[in-house]
Motif scaffolding. Structure first.
Motif, PDB file in Angstrom:
ATOM      1  N   GLY A 332       0.799  -1.228   0.000  1.00 19.62           N
ATOM      2  CA  GLY A 332       0.000   0.000   0.000  1.00 19.62           C
ATOM      3  C   GLY A 332       0.826   1.269   0.000  1.00 19.62           C
ATOM      4  O   GLY A 332       0.288   2.372   0.063  1.00 19.62           O
ATOM      5  N   LYS A 333       2.144   1.131  -0.085  1.00 17.60           N
ATOM      6  CA  LYS A 333       3.004   2.319  -0.150  1.00 17.60           C
ATOM      7  C   LYS A 333       2.790   3.058  -1.463  1.00 17.60           C
ATOM      8  O   LYS A 333       2.556   2.436  -2.502  1.00 17.60           O
ATOM      9  CB  LYS A 333       4.488   1.907  -0.085  1.00 17.60           C
ATOM     10  N   PRO A 334       2.907   4.391  -1.477  1.00 17.69           N
ATOM     11  CA  PRO A 334       2.928   5.111  -2.754  1.00 17.69           C
ATOM     12  C   PRO A 334       4.120   4.643  -3.587  1.00 17.69           C
ATOM     13  O   PRO A 334       5.170   4.285  -3.042  1.00 17.69           O
ATOM     14  CB  PRO A 334       3.092   6.581  -2.334  1.00 17.69           C
ATOM     15  N   LYS A 335       3.962   4.658  -4.904  1.00 18.20           N
ATOM     16  CA  LYS A 335       5.013   4.143  -5.779  1.00 18.20           C
ATOM     17  C   LYS A 335       6.314   4.910  -5.598  1.00 18.20           C
ATOM     18  O   LYS A 335       7.404   4.327  -5.648  1.00 18.20           O
ATOM     19  CB  LYS A 335       4.553   4.195  -7.233  1.00 18.20           C
ATOM     20  N   ASP A 336       6.240   6.226  -5.374  1.00 17.02           N
ATOM     21  CA  ASP A 336       7.455   7.030  -5.177  1.00 17.02           C
ATOM     22  C   ASP A 336       8.230   6.566  -3.957  1.00 17.02           C
ATOM     23  O   ASP A 336       9.466   6.514  -3.967  1.00 17.02           O
ATOM     24  CB  ASP A 336       7.094   8.511  -5.032  1.00 17.02           C
ATOM     25  N   ASP A 337       7.511   6.225  -2.888  1.00 24.86           N
ATOM     26  CA  ASP A 337       8.180   5.731  -1.673  1.00 24.86           C
ATOM     27  C   ASP A 337       8.784   4.351  -1.914  1.00 24.86           C
ATOM     28  O   ASP A 337       9.888   4.048  -1.438  1.00 24.86           O
ATOM     29  CB  ASP A 337       7.192   5.667  -0.515  1.00 24.86           C
ATOM     30  N   ALA A 338       8.052   3.511  -2.641  1.00 26.23           N
ATOM     31  CA  ALA A 338       8.551   2.165  -2.931  1.00 26.23           C
ATOM     32  C   ALA A 338       9.842   2.217  -3.747  1.00 26.23           C
ATOM     33  O   ALA A 338      10.773   1.441  -3.506  1.00 26.23           O
ATOM     34  CB  ALA A 338       7.485   1.363  -3.683  1.00 26.23           C
ATOM     35  N   SER A 339       9.918   3.160  -4.677  1.00 28.43           N
ATOM     36  CA  SER A 339      11.118   3.252  -5.534  1.00 28.43           C
ATOM     37  C   SER A 339      12.352   3.671  -4.742  1.00 28.43           C
ATOM     38  O   SER A 339      13.483   3.408  -5.170  1.00 28.43           O
ATOM     39  CB  SER A 339      10.879   4.226  -6.684  1.00 28.43           C
ATOM     40  N   LYS A 340      12.147   4.290  -3.576  1.00 28.18           N
ATOM     41  CA  LYS A 340      13.285   4.710  -2.748  1.00 28.18           C
ATOM     42  C   LYS A 340      13.964   3.535  -2.042  1.00 28.18           C
ATOM     43  O   LYS A 340      15.013   3.706  -1.412  1.00 28.18           O
ATOM     44  CB  LYS A 340      12.826   5.744  -1.732  1.00 28.18           C
ATOM     45  N   GLN A 341      13.376   2.348  -2.140  1.00 32.65           N
ATOM     46  CA  GLN A 341      14.004   1.159  -1.579  1.00 32.65           C
ATOM     47  C   GLN A 341      14.994   0.518  -2.567  1.00 32.65           C
ATOM     48  O   GLN A 341      15.579  -0.522  -2.274  1.00 32.65           O
ATOM     49  CB  GLN A 341      12.933   0.130  -1.188  1.00 32.65           C
ATOM     50  N   ILE A 342      15.171   1.174  -3.724  1.00 39.19           N
ATOM     51  CA  ILE A 342      16.020   0.631  -4.780  1.00 39.19           C
ATOM     52  C   ILE A 342      17.075   1.655  -5.177  1.00 39.19           C
ATOM     53  O   ILE A 342      16.759   2.830  -5.384  1.00 39.19           O
ATOM     54  CB  ILE A 342      15.175   0.249  -6.016  1.00 39.19           C
ATOM     55  N   TRP A 343      18.321   1.201  -5.285  1.00 34.06           N
ATOM     56  CA  TRP A 343      19.433   2.041  -5.748  1.00 34.06           C
ATOM     57  C   TRP A 343      19.913   1.473  -7.078  1.00 34.06           C
ATOM     58  O   TRP A 343      20.330   0.300  -7.148  1.00 34.06           O
ATOM     59  CB  TRP A 343      20.575   2.042  -4.726  1.00 34.06           C
ATOM     60  N   CYS A 344      19.851   2.286  -8.127  1.00 32.72           N
ATOM     61  CA  CYS A 344      20.245   1.845  -9.467  1.00 32.72           C
ATOM     62  C   CYS A 344      21.583   2.458  -9.858  1.00 32.72           C
ATOM     63  O   CYS A 344      21.782   3.673  -9.758  1.00 32.72           O
ATOM     64  CB  CYS A 344      19.179   2.236 -10.489  1.00 32.72           C
ATOM     65  N   ILE A 345      22.480   1.595 -10.340  1.00 33.82           N
ATOM     66  CA  ILE A 345      23.824   2.022 -10.738  1.00 33.82           C
ATOM     67  C   ILE A 345      24.018   1.682 -12.214  1.00 33.82           C
ATOM     68  O   ILE A 345      23.637   0.599 -12.662  1.00 33.82           O
ATOM     69  CB  ILE A 345      24.890   1.317  -9.880  1.00 33.82           C
ATOM     70  N   ASP A 346      24.599   2.590 -12.961  1.00 32.68           N
ATOM     71  CA  ASP A 346      24.908   2.342 -14.365  1.00 32.68           C
ATOM     72  C   ASP A 346      26.320   2.851 -14.646  1.00 32.68           C
ATOM     73  O   ASP A 346      27.094   3.109 -13.718  1.00 32.68           O
ATOM     74  CB  ASP A 346      23.859   2.986 -15.282  1.00 32.68           C
ATOM     75  N   LYS A 347      26.671   3.046 -15.903  1.00 35.68           N
ATOM     76  CA  LYS A 347      28.043   3.423 -16.243  1.00 35.68           C
ATOM     77  C   LYS A 347      28.514   4.689 -15.536  1.00 35.68           C
ATOM     78  O   LYS A 347      29.684   4.760 -15.113  1.00 35.68           O
ATOM     79  CB  LYS A 347      28.168   3.574 -17.765  1.00 35.68           C
ATOM     80  N   PRO A 348      27.657   5.719 -15.344  1.00 37.81           N
ATOM     81  CA  PRO A 348      28.123   6.916 -14.623  1.00 37.81           C
ATOM     82  C   PRO A 348      28.225   6.719 -13.103  1.00 37.81           C
ATOM     83  O   PRO A 348      28.632   7.635 -12.395  1.00 37.81           O
ATOM     84  CB  PRO A 348      27.049   7.968 -14.938  1.00 37.81           C
ATOM     85  N   GLY A 349      27.824   5.551 -12.606  1.00 36.78           N
ATOM     86  CA  GLY A 349      27.746   5.316 -11.165  1.00 36.78           C
ATOM     87  C   GLY A 349      26.291   5.342 -10.728  1.00 36.78           C
ATOM     88  O   GLY A 349      25.376   5.123 -11.537  1.00 36.78           O
ATOM     89  N   LEU A 350      26.056   5.609  -9.457  1.00 36.42           N
ATOM     90  CA  LEU A 350      24.692   5.691  -8.946  1.00 36.42           C
ATOM     91  C   LEU A 350      23.911   6.731  -9.745  1.00 36.42           C
ATOM     92  O   LEU A 350      24.405   7.839 -10.010  1.00 36.42           O
ATOM     93  CB  LEU A 350      24.715   6.081  -7.462  1.00 36.42           C
ATOM     94  N   LEU A 351      22.699   6.381 -10.134  1.00 37.08           N
ATOM     95  CA  LEU A 351      21.883   7.335 -10.888  1.00 37.08           C
ATOM     96  C   LEU A 351      21.435   8.462  -9.962  1.00 37.08           C
ATOM     97  O   LEU A 351      20.834   8.228  -8.916  1.00 37.08           O
ATOM     98  CB  LEU A 351      20.651   6.634 -11.470  1.00 37.08           C
ATOM     99  N   VAL A 352      21.770   9.682 -10.358  1.00 38.08           N
ATOM    100  CA  VAL A 352      21.386  10.870  -9.584  1.00 38.08           C
ATOM    101  C   VAL A 352      20.680  11.858 -10.508  1.00 38.08           C
ATOM    102  O   VAL A 352      20.827  11.834 -11.732  1.00 38.08           O
ATOM    103  CB  VAL A 352      22.613  11.544  -8.918  1.00 38.08           C
ATOM    104  N   LYS A 353      19.915  12.754  -9.894  1.00 38.27           N
ATOM    105  CA  LYS A 353      19.043  13.642 -10.667  1.00 38.27           C
ATOM    106  C   LYS A 353      19.812  14.607 -11.561  1.00 38.27           C
ATOM    107  O   LYS A 353      19.312  15.024 -12.607  1.00 38.27           O
ATOM    108  CB  LYS A 353      18.118  14.401  -9.712  1.00 38.27           C
ATOM    109  N   SER A 354      21.025  14.954 -11.183  1.00 36.05           N
ATOM    110  CA  SER A 354      21.793  15.910 -11.983  1.00 36.05           C
ATOM    111  C   SER A 354      22.200  15.349 -13.340  1.00 36.05           C
ATOM    112  O   SER A 354      22.635  16.088 -14.221  1.00 36.05           O
ATOM    113  CB  SER A 354      23.052  16.355 -11.224  1.00 36.05           C
ATOM    114  N   LEU A 355      22.040  14.032 -13.547  1.00 36.65           N
ATOM    115  CA  LEU A 355      22.338  13.451 -14.852  1.00 36.65           C
ATOM    116  C   LEU A 355      21.338  13.918 -15.911  1.00 36.65           C
ATOM    117  O   LEU A 355      21.615  13.849 -17.106  1.00 36.65           O
ATOM    118  CB  LEU A 355      22.351  11.918 -14.766  1.00 36.65           C
ATOM    119  N   GLY A 356      20.176  14.376 -15.450  1.00 35.99           N
ATOM    120  CA  GLY A 356      19.212  15.029 -16.329  1.00 35.99           C
ATOM    121  C   GLY A 356      18.856  14.237 -17.567  1.00 35.99           C
ATOM    122  O   GLY A 356      18.350  13.115 -17.492  1.00 35.99           O
ATOM    123  N   ASP A 357      19.116  14.826 -18.747  1.00 37.10           N
ATOM    124  CA  ASP A 357      18.739  14.217 -20.018  1.00 37.10           C
ATOM    125  C   ASP A 357      19.537  12.952 -20.336  1.00 37.10           C
ATOM    126  O   ASP A 357      19.188  12.219 -21.269  1.00 37.10           O
ATOM    127  CB  ASP A 357      18.918  15.222 -21.167  1.00 37.10           C
TER     128      ASP A 357
END
Length: 574
Positions: A332-357
C-alpha cells in the motif's frame, strides 16, 4: 492433461479430437501442420492419396523421435543442431515439438540462448526458407495488406515482434531478428501450449547500424542505417494499428527493441492494448519471483527490503519497476516511496538527478538526490556500504564486477545476502556462484542468468536457480490469450510473480534452487495463467465468456486449450 471427455473439449482451441485437413497427396506432406511422415495410418494414406508417396512401414511418434534424436546427435556442433531443428520444424511441427519436449533440458540452449544468437548472426548465410512476417519501413503503407497473408481476425492469438536493435546481448542484427520472434513463439508452445498455427512472428526492418551486415552482399535486410525519430514511431504505430485491426484478439509481445525505444513503446501502448515486453517485464517478473522466495527464507519483509541493481539498462530498470510495483501493490506504499528502496547504478555510477537528459525514461524515477550522494560515494562498493542492501542484482554484462570485497561488505550487514548475477552469457556474469558461497560462508541465496552446476561448500551442496524468463512469460501470455484481456495490468503481473514464487523449491528446502526447473514449466504455466486470468476477471479486464469460477475447473479449462505435440486423426475437408 484433460482429454476428449473433458466438459471443455468443445472449445475452439481444445487440442483434442480429429483435425480437418484441406490437402491431399504431396501437399499434405509439404504442410508442417498436417504432415505425419511415416506415422500416417492406413486409413489416412488412402483418404489423402498418400500411397506410393511413403515407405510402407507405419511408425509411432515415439519411434520417429528416436530416429530424429539420432540424426540430431550426429550434427557436429550446436549451430548445426539448431539448423537441423529449424529444418525439421518446416517439415513436421508435431515431431519437432515432441523431440524437443522429450529432450528439453538438453536442447533448450540450442533452440534459444546462446545458440539462437549464433543463428541470428548468421541468418542471411543460413537462410533456406522464410518464416514469419517481414515488414520494412520503406513499404509501411502496405502493412495491413502484408498481414492479411497470415489469416483473418480469429486466426492469430499471439504476435512476437522485434526491430532487431538489441538481440540477446549481441546487438543490432537487423532482419535476422525474425529468428528471435520465431524462437520466443517456439518457447510459448513448448512451455505453455500456445497453438503453433495461431502464432505470428514479425520483424520490423528499420535498417541496421551493423556495418558488418551492411557490407555483407548476402545480407537480406534493408541496406540502410536505422531510421529514428518520427518516421520510426510512425512505422511502429502503423504496425500496431494494422495488427489490431487485422487480428483484434491478438496479444502483442515486444522483443529485443533498443534501449531508447523499448520502454517508450511499452509505455505508449500498454494502456491501449494487451501487450508485454519480455526484456522489461519478463525479466522483472522472474527475478522478482526469485527475490520474493529469498526474502521469505531470510525473513525480510517486502516493505523493508533494500535492493541495489548494478546495470540499469532495459533489464535492470525493468526489474526495478517490477519490484516497485509489487512493493506498492502488496504494502500500500505510494510508488514514489517504494522506488526509494532501490538504488540503481549504471556506467556513470549511482543514478542521480543531476544526470538530467542522460537518464532514460526507465531510469528517471530511480535517480537519487545529489546532496545525499557525493561524487565519491557513487561507485558500487560505496553504495553497498551506505545502503546496506539485502539484495544485489547484476544486469551489467561486466564480468567479475561483484568482487570479494563487495560481497563480503554486503554480508557484514545482512544475515542472508541475496545475490543475483544475471548477465548473459556465462562469461559476462558479475560473479560465479561458487565464489559467492565462499565469500559469504554459505549464507548467500543465489540465482543466475545462465545455468550453473550445484556448488559444494563446507560439506553441503547448494543448487543454483536460473532466472529463466521461460518459466514466466509463456504462462502470462497464455493467461492473456485465454482471458482475452483488454489490457495486461500491473496487478496481473504481480499475480504471475506470486504464482511462480509459490513453486520455489527453496521454500521447502533452503538449499534447493529459488526457482523451479524449466522441465516443470508446463505445469507452472497453468498456475501462472490461472493467476493472471483470475486477476483479469477481478479487474474487469477479461473479455472471454464462460471462464470458470472454480479453481479446479479453471485449471481444466486452461489445460484443454493447451496444444500438445501429438498426432491427431486427420479428416478430409471434402
Amino acid at each position: 492433461m484433460p482429454g476428449s471427455d473433458s466438459k471443455f473439449s468443445h472449445l475452439p482451441r481444445a487440442a483434442v479430437g480429429p483435425l480437418t485437413c484441406p490437402y491431399e497427396g504431396s501437399s499434405v506432406l509439404q504442410s508442417s501442420q498436417f504432415n505425419k511422415g511415416s506415422a500416417f495410418t492406413e486409413e489416412e494414406r488412402s483418404a489423402f492419396k498418400l500411397r506410393g508417396l511413403l515407405p510402407p512401414n507405419i511408425q509411432t511418434l515415439d519411434e520417429q523421435v528416436e530416429r530424429a534424436y539420432q540424426q540430431y546427435s550426429s550434427r557436429p556442433d550446436d549451430l548445426a543442431k539448431n539448423t537441423f531443428l529449424s529444418s525439421m520444424k518446416a517439415q513436421n511441427e508435431v515431431l519437432y515439438y515432441k523431440l524437443i519436449q522429450t529432450h528439453l533440458k538438453e536442447m533448450f540452449s540450442v533452440i534459444y540462448t546462446p545458440t539462437e544468437g549464433d543463428a541470428i548472426q548468421n541468418y542471411s548465410r543460413l537462410f533456406r526458407k522464410p518464416e514469419g512476417c517481414f515488414l520494412n519501413i520503406n513499404d509501411q503503407d502496405r502493412i495491413e495488406e502484408h498481414l492479411s497473408a497470415f489469416g483473418t481476425g480469429d486466426d492469430v492469438d499471439y504476435i512476437v515482434v522485434s526491430d532487431g536493435e538489441e538481440i540477446l546481448g549481441i546487438g543490432d542484427q537487423g532482419v535476422g531478428a525474425i529468428l528471435i520472434s520465431v524462437a520466443k513463439l517456439v518457447i510459448t508452445t513448448l512451455c505453455a501450449g500456445i497453438h503453433p498455427s495461431r502464432q505470428l512472428p514479425v520483424v520490423l526492418d528499420c535498417g541496421t547500424n551493423n556495418e558488418e551486415l551492411l557490407n555483407d552482399q548476402l545480407y537480406l535486410g534493408l541496406r540502410q542505417h536505422r531510421a529514428r525519430g518520427e518516421r520510426y514511431d510512425d512505422f511502429v504505430d502503423k504496425f500496431i494499428q494494422a495488427a489490431r485491426k487485422r487480428f483484434p484478439k491478438a496479444y502483442i509481445h515486444f522483443e529485443d527493441f533498443g534501449l531508447n525505444n523499448a520502454r517508450r513503446i511499452l509505455d505508449r501502448y500498454q494502456s491501449q492494448i494487451p501487450c508485454f515486453n519480455d526484456d522489461i517485464q519478463g525479466t522483472g517478473c522472474v527475478t522478482l519471483a526469485a527475490m520474493l522466495a529469498a526474502l521469505e527464507i531470510s525473513s525480510v519483509k517486502l516493505e523493508d527490503v533494500r535492493v541495489v541493481i548494478f546495470g540499469s539498462g532495459t533489464a535492470g530498470t525493468g526489474i526495478a519497476d517490477q519490484i516497485t510495483d509489487t512493493i506498492a501493490t502488496e504494502t500500500g506504499k505510494p510508488k514514489d516511496d517504494a522506488s526509494k528502496q532501490i538504488w540503481c547504478i549504471d556506467k556513470p555510477g549511482l543514478l542521480v538527478k543531476s544526470l538530467g537528459d542522460k537518464l532514460t525514461d526507465g531510469q528517471r524515477s530511480f535517480a537519487r538526490d545529489d546532496k545525499d550522494w557525493p561524487d565519491n560515494e557513487r561507485d558500487l562498493e560505496s553504495v553497498i556500504k551506505k545502503a546496506q542492501p539485502h539484495v544485489l542484482i547484476g544486469t551489467s554484462t561486466k564480468p567479475g564486477a561483484f568482487t570479494e570485497n563487495i560481497i563480503r561488505e554486503m554480508a557484514r550487514h545482512v544475515e542472508r545476502p541475496i545475490v543475483f548475477p544475471l548477465s548473459n552469457p556465462t562469461r559476462l556474469h558479475e560473479a560465479k556462484p561458487n565464489d559467492i558461497y565462499k565469500w559469504t560462508e554459505g549464507r548467500a541465496l543465489v540465482a543466475t542468468g545462465s545455468p550453473f552446476p550445484p556448488v559444494k561448500y563446507n560439506g553441503k551442496e547448494y543448487e543454483v536457480a536460473e532466472c529463466n524468463n521461460s518459466t514466466c512469460f509463456p504462462g502470462i501470455g497464455l493467461g492473456a490469450v485465454l482471458s482475452q484481456c483488454r489490457l495486461l495490468s500491473k496487478k496481473m503481473l504481480v499475480a504471475a510473480v506470486e504464482a511462480l514464487k509459490a513453486r520455489s523449491p527453496a521454500l521447502k528446502d533452503a538449499d534447493k534452487p529459488l526457482l523451479p526447473d524449466v522441465e516443470d514449466v508446463r505445469d507452472i504455466s497453468v498456475d501462472i495463467a490461472a493467476a493472471v486470468i483470475k486477476c483479469a476477471v477481478q479487474e474487469g479486464l477479461a473479455q472471454q465468456d464462460g471462464i470458470p469460477d472454480d479453481d479446479s475447473e479453471l485449471r481444466e479449462w486452461i489445460q484443454v486449450q493447451m496444444w500438445e505435440a501429438g498426432y491427431r486423426p486427420l479428416v478430409s475437408k471434402k
